[in-house]
Scaffold this active site. Sequence first.
Site, PDB file in Angstrom:
ATOM      1  N   ASN A 179       2.277   1.555   4.250  1.00 13.06           N
ATOM      2  CA  ASN A 179       2.600   0.300   4.967  1.00 13.06           C
ATOM      3  C   ASN A 179       2.326   0.415   6.472  1.00 13.06           C
ATOM      4  O   ASN A 179       2.998  -0.190   7.288  1.00 13.06           O
ATOM      5  CB  ASN A 179       4.057  -0.148   4.700  1.00 13.06           C
ATOM      6  CG  ASN A 179       4.367  -1.578   5.161  1.00 13.06           C
ATOM      7  OD1 ASN A 179       5.478  -1.883   5.560  1.00 13.06           O
ATOM      8  ND2 ASN A 179       3.400  -2.466   5.120  1.00 13.06           N
TER       9      ASN A 179
ATOM     10  N   CYS B  74       0.869  -1.187   0.000  1.00 17.62           N
ATOM     11  CA  CYS B  74       0.000   0.000   0.000  1.00 17.62           C
ATOM     12  C   CYS B  74       0.902   1.233   0.000  1.00 17.62           C
ATOM     13  O   CYS B  74       2.108   1.112  -0.281  1.00 17.62           O
ATOM     14  CB  CYS B  74      -0.989  -0.017   1.165  1.00 17.62           C
ATOM     15  SG  CYS B  74      -0.238   0.056   2.804  1.00 17.62           S
TER      16      CYS B  74
ATOM     17  N   CYS C   7      -1.414   1.027   7.395  1.00 19.59           N
ATOM     18  CA  CYS C   7      -2.847   0.732   7.599  1.00 19.59           C
ATOM     19  C   CYS C   7      -3.278  -0.545   6.878  1.00 19.59           C
ATOM     20  O   CYS C   7      -3.616  -1.543   7.507  1.00 19.59           O
ATOM     21  CB  CYS C   7      -3.719   1.887   7.125  1.00 19.59           C
ATOM     22  SG  CYS C   7      -3.434   3.426   8.011  1.00 19.59           S
ATOM     23  N   ARG C   8      -3.297  -0.521   5.545  1.00 22.08           N
ATOM     24  CA  ARG C   8      -3.913  -1.623   4.796  1.00 22.08           C
ATOM     25  C   ARG C   8      -3.001  -2.835   4.623  1.00 22.08           C
ATOM     26  O   ARG C   8      -3.412  -3.966   4.915  1.00 22.08           O
ATOM     27  CB  ARG C   8      -4.379  -1.120   3.419  1.00 22.08           C
ATOM     28  CG  ARG C   8      -5.490  -0.100   3.509  1.00 22.08           C
ATOM     29  CD  ARG C   8      -5.695   0.629   2.199  1.00 22.08           C
ATOM     30  NE  ARG C   8      -4.528   1.445   1.858  1.00 22.08           N
ATOM     31  CZ  ARG C   8      -4.353   2.077   0.712  1.00 22.08           C
ATOM     32  NH1 ARG C   8      -5.277   1.969  -0.235  1.00 22.08           N
ATOM     33  NH2 ARG C   8      -3.284   2.804   0.495  1.00 22.08           N
ATOM     34  N   SER C   9      -1.785  -2.629   4.110  1.00 23.25           N
ATOM     35  CA  SER C   9      -0.971  -3.814   3.809  1.00 23.25           C
ATOM     36  C   SER C   9      -0.509  -4.587   5.051  1.00 23.25           C
ATOM     37  O   SER C   9      -0.413  -5.821   4.983  1.00 23.25           O
ATOM     38  CB  SER C   9       0.202  -3.480   2.876  1.00 23.25           C
ATOM     39  OG  SER C   9       1.079  -2.534   3.417  1.00 23.25           O
TER      40      SER C   9
ATOM     41  N   ASP D  36      -8.501   3.749   1.421  1.00 23.43           N
ATOM     42  CA  ASP D  36      -7.415   4.131   2.315  1.00 23.43           C
ATOM     43  C   ASP D  36      -8.002   4.677   3.621  1.00 23.43           C
ATOM     44  O   ASP D  36      -8.532   5.782   3.643  1.00 23.43           O
ATOM     45  CB  ASP D  36      -6.565   5.194   1.617  1.00 23.43           C
ATOM     46  CG  ASP D  36      -5.274   5.430   2.368  1.00 23.43           C
ATOM     47  OD1 ASP D  36      -5.225   5.090   3.572  1.00 23.43           O
ATOM     48  OD2 ASP D  36      -4.332   5.951   1.758  1.00 23.43           O
TER      49      ASP D  36
HETATM   50  P1  4NP Z   1      -1.773   2.900   4.028  1.00 21.90           P
HETATM   51  O1  4NP Z   1      -2.407   4.254   4.549  1.00 21.90           O
HETATM   52  O2  4NP Z   1      -1.271   3.181   2.635  1.00 21.90           O
HETATM   53  O3  4NP Z   1      -2.930   1.956   4.030  1.00 21.90           O
HETATM   54  O4  4NP Z   1      -0.678   2.523   4.996  1.00 21.90           O
HETATM   55  C1  4NP Z   1      -1.733   5.471   4.546  1.00 21.90           C
HETATM   56  C2  4NP Z   1      -0.877   5.777   5.571  1.00 21.90           C
HETATM   57  C3  4NP Z   1      -0.247   7.004   5.595  1.00 21.90           C
HETATM   58  C4  4NP Z   1      -0.494   7.924   4.588  1.00 21.90           C
HETATM   59  C5  4NP Z   1      -1.349   7.599   3.556  1.00 21.90           C
HETATM   60  C6  4NP Z   1      -1.966   6.371   3.529  1.00 21.90           C
HETATM   61  N1  4NP Z   1       0.106   9.194   4.628  1.00 21.90           N
HETATM   62  O5  4NP Z   1      -0.269  10.066   3.792  1.00 21.90           O
HETATM   63  O6  4NP Z   1       1.009   9.431   5.447  1.00 21.90           O
END
Ligand code: 4NP
Length: 149
Positions: free
Chosen positions: A11, A8, A13-15, A118
């Site tokens: 790294n 993702c 939240c989702r992955s 997201d």
């Molecule tokens: P992830 O979520 O891609 O599912 O880990 C996010 C975590 C942080 C950010 C964006 C998405 N960010 O903009 O910092």
Amino acid sequence: MKSILFICLGNICRSPLADGIANKIARDKNLSLYIDSAGTSEWHIGEAPCENSIKIAKQHQIDISQLKARTLHREDAKTFDYIVAMDKQNAKDLQNLGYENVYLIGDYGNYQGADVPDPYFFPGFEGFEKVYTMLDNVIKDFLEKENLC
Ligand code: 4NP
């Protein structure tokens, strides 16, 4: 042993949640799989998964609290049989970087190519419940369709 890398953006939240769910299925079914996750960005390297991902995983008897965010490495292209993107932007970024064995997780299960939303930008916990439900469905179908279980 087959290997899967979930990708993702951050790294956190989702992955990591996908990693935890897939690892639990692999353990429960005694599957010989190597599973990891990484982000396309470098923003959160070394951080634990976000609190709500840890919480939703825990509600389903999955402990992801010890995972640490990392960014994608060149060697991942060789190390992993399946590089599995959480959304179409992740898949596009991977393809632009030259990765070939890229899969979109939303192409599996009942989600018709949808992105895993997201949840970083959602207020509250509800988004994480939706993400968990989706990931549980699409990962099980991915493992079946790719003959990994
Ligand atoms: P992830 O979520 O891609 O599912 O880990 C996010 C975590 C942080 C950010 C964006 C998405 N960010 O903009 O910092």
